[in-house]
Write a protein that holds these residues in place. Structure first.
Motif: not given
Length: 241
Positions: A16-21
């Motif tokens: 999720q962190t990668l998707d919203s980074c």
């Protein structure tokens, strides 16, 4: 034995962190219009918020790393190429510069970046004194033990000073090694620690360093265009491709 529930939970959070980074160049929300130049392992970007001072910019690894101490060697070396070029760029303007990393909550694996901040030469000469005093003073407030780490004693490489998994603050003065500070109490260590010090040195308006105020896209584009103009004579990235 690995707790599978925790393992999958942590992986889900990481995805999720990668998707919203906003710093991952493959992410949908990546601010491409802020990119000034891109190498093979890192890129130079204007800051998306109101710059502390003119030409405030970021060096960011293209892959998702949480701090400098986790970088692979080739990424670390390319970031240094950006630093050397920025130092040359600002020397042409008779300016010094500071390279600042605030690696807080590294367990959350947020995308790291290094802030690059130009300062007048006279301010640059005094910067080590200001930062040393600020870190010394802060230690009584936030930590139990003295944690001022002189990077010059370890070849200027923060990776040789800070263990992986630790949060920290680090500052270098141009290409001269600076200081690092292990952050023990993350909730009390301010994200704008360096901004407040620089703001005090340069007598800047409080609103500039108190919080990062996001700019509208037109302002971000304008800052990026100006940085590209200044960077062009020092742009080594075109030669590496």
């Amino acid at each position: 034995m690995i707790n599978q529930k925790n393992f999958f939970s942590e992986n889900k959070i990481y995805e999720q962190t990668l998707d919203s980074c906003r710093f991952c160049i493959e992410a949908v929300c990546f601010r491409k219009h802020c990119m000034v130049a891109c190498g093979n392992k890192a890129y130079l970007s204007s800051v998306p918020w109101r710059p502390l001072i003119k030409e405030h910019c970021l060096i960011v690894p293209t892959a998702h790393y949480s701090s400098t101490v986790t970088l692979d060697e080739d990424v670390y070396e390319e970031i240094w190429k950006f630093k050397r070029a920025l130092v040359s760029m600002w020397q042409a303007e008779e300016m010094d510069c500071l390279f600042v990393e605030t690696a807080k909550n590294v367990k959350h694996r947020k995308h790291m970046y290094i802030e690059c901040i130009a300062v007048p030469s006279k301010i640059g000469e005094m910067a080590p004194v200001y930062f040393k005093k600020a870190i010394d003073d802060s230690e009584n407030e936030w930590v139990d033990n003295k944690k001022l780490l002189d990077l010059s004693k370890r070849g200027g490489d923060v990776r040789k000073v800070i263990p992986k998994g630790f949060s920290y603050f680090a500052v270098d003065f141009g290409l001269q090694p600076g200081y690092a500070h292990v952050i023990e109490n993350e909730s009390r260590f301010p994200q704008n620690f360096a901004h407040e010090i620089i703001g005090g040195m340069m007598d800047l308006e409080r609103r500039l360093w108190r919080m990062n105020e996001n700019l509208i896209m037109e302002e971000q584009r304008a800052n990026t265009t100006e940085l590209k103009r200044l960077w062009k004579p020092f742009d080594w990235t075109k030669e590496s491709k």
